[in-house]
Design an enzyme around this catalytic site. Structure first.
Site, PDB file in Angstrom:
ATOM      1  N   LYS A  43       0.848  -0.803   0.416  1.00 15.10           N
ATOM      2  CA  LYS A  43       0.076  -0.344   0.130  1.00 15.10           C
ATOM      3  C   LYS A  43       0.720   1.044  -0.081  1.00 15.10           C
ATOM      4  CE  LYS A  43      -3.065   2.821   1.021  1.00 15.10           C
ATOM      5  NZ  LYS A  43      -4.895   2.952  -0.404  1.00 15.10           N
ATOM      6  N   CYS A 130      -2.374   9.590  -6.035  1.00 17.41           N
ATOM      7  CA  CYS A 130      -3.520   9.400  -5.578  1.00 17.41           C
ATOM      8  C   CYS A 130      -4.607  10.497  -5.360  1.00 17.41           C
ATOM      9  CB  CYS A 130      -3.071  10.080  -4.301  1.00 17.41           C
ATOM     10  SG  CYS A 130      -4.371   9.074  -2.725  1.00 17.41           S
TER      11      CYS A 130
HETATM   12  C1  DHB Z   1      -5.496   6.286  -2.858  1.00 17.51           C
HETATM   13  C2  DHB Z   1      -6.089   5.858  -4.122  1.00 17.51           C
HETATM   14  C3  DHB Z   1      -5.298   6.362  -4.766  1.00 17.51           C
HETATM   15  O1  DHB Z   1      -5.574   6.125  -6.173  1.00 17.51           O
HETATM   16  C4  DHB Z   1      -3.815   6.055  -4.639  1.00 17.51           C
HETATM   17  O2  DHB Z   1      -2.760   5.811  -5.737  1.00 17.51           O
HETATM   18  C5  DHB Z   1      -3.034   6.004  -2.890  1.00 17.51           C
HETATM   19  C6  DHB Z   1      -3.945   6.394  -2.148  1.00 17.51           C
HETATM   20  C7  DHB Z   1      -6.307   6.026  -1.614  1.00 17.51           C
HETATM   21  O3  DHB Z   1      -7.287   6.413  -1.301  1.00 17.51           O
HETATM   22  O4  DHB Z   1      -5.939   5.944  -0.291  1.00 17.51           O
END
Ligand code: DHB
Length: 311
Positions: A43, A130
């Site tokens: 993540k 993001c």
């Molecule tokens: C999140 C969403 C994304 O598309 C990303 O690249 C990183 C984080 C999120 O909302 O957690």
């Protein structure tokens, strides 16, 4: 044979998770390790731990067309993923990718320096896309800021790395982005695409938005973004000689994975379908892709990578 090589590391097969799905905790990552994926990515990490946005913050859309999310970067903080990377079994044949998404360049510098100091065989993917943190625009849409960030981070990382990109929708933007990326020799791959940012999904019966954060606005994923993903993969495949593309967006079966490779992808990540189906998706899609290759007479991914025919 659906093996591939990315940033100099060998993957037994080209499939893995899109960052964000099944990869926040050690329990999630264990499921990825135990799956038939060819790799795994963590993540997106920020410098500090984050709880993310209020729930519901992910929902599938009816009819299997895709999903919407506004997670808001919930993650355990970069030291957790650095510790995971230090303890990872690199003899397992599955290379480890680490996604970093600092809320500032200074945070990205500190995180990259910490990973470099640890001198691990994992590969960094810097996330410029993001769409879900209120008040933080995606750097992927600011070419000057992205170039400045890369000019600082690429020499620190000092070995092959990748970046996660948002979808682009204009040929001039493909040209401008590629001109920036081609300035950095150790930028080995671009991962495209992140979700199509700031869609709105509304339930017809209840007349409510499907997710709570940001008045219901969130990133779209799944089958509905396949063709935007293929365009971005192919646009960068054509414009980034000597670099590789990780394709992500709209893979629900071996057929879409095949199309990503035909567009130029060297590896393929799965997000929405992994979230909906669980880690069993990797064995299924790998088998479907292998069957397609046999039916078409292709022995390796190189036999058809980037070979989409134009009219
Ligand atoms: C999140 C969403 C994304 O598309 C990303 O690249 C990183 C984080 C999120 O909302 O957690």
């Amino acid at each position: 044979d659906i093996s591939t090589t990315l940033a100099g590391v060998k993957l037994p097969n080209l499939l893995f998770n899109a960052s964000g799905v099944c990869c926040q905790t050690e329990a999630d990552l264990k499921l990825m390790v135990e799956s038939e994926s060819g790799s795994l990515i963590t993540k997106s990490a920020t410098y500090e731990q984050r709880d993310g946005n209020p729930s519901p913050r992910y929902n599938p859309l009816p009819g299997g067309i895709g999903s919407i999310n506004s997670m808001g970067l919930p993650n355990e903080g970069y030291e957790y993923y650095l510790n995971y990377a230090k303890n990872y079994d690199y003899s397992s044949k599955k290379p480890l990718f680490i996604s970093l998404s600092g809320l500032s360049l200074a945070d990205n510098v500190k995180m990259c320096e910490a990973f470099v100091a640890a001198d691990l065989p994992c590969v960094l993917e810097i996330n410029y896309s993001c769409p879900n943190v209120p008040g933080k625009p995606q750097m992927g849409y600011d070419f000057e800021a992205m170039e400045h960030s890369l000019s600082v981070l690429a020499p620190i990382i000092n070995k092959p790395f990748g970046i996660k990109l948002p979808p682009y929708f204009d040929i001039a933007h493909f040209d401008q982005a590629a001109a920036v990326f081609n300035k950095f020799d150790n930028l080995a791959f671009v991962t495209c695409i992140n979700s199509v940012g700031n869609g709105l999904a509304i339930d017809f019966e209840t007349e409510e938005a499907l997710i709570k954060p940001k008045d219901g606005f969130g990133g779209l994923g799944g089958l509905m973004i396949l063709n935007t993903a293929l365009a971005n993969v192919n646009a960068f495949h054509r414009r980034l000689p000597g670099k590789q593309i990780i394709g992500v967006g709209g893979v629900v079966s071996g057929k879409e994975a095949f199309l990503h490779v035909l567009a130029g992808a060297s590896a393929v990540q799965i997000g929405t379908t992994l979230k909906e189906e669980g880690p069993a998706v990797f064995a299924r899609v790998a088998k479907e892709l292998s069957d397609i290759m046999i039916a078409k007479g292709y022995k390796t991914l190189e036999d058809f990578r980037g070979k989409v025919k134009t009219l």
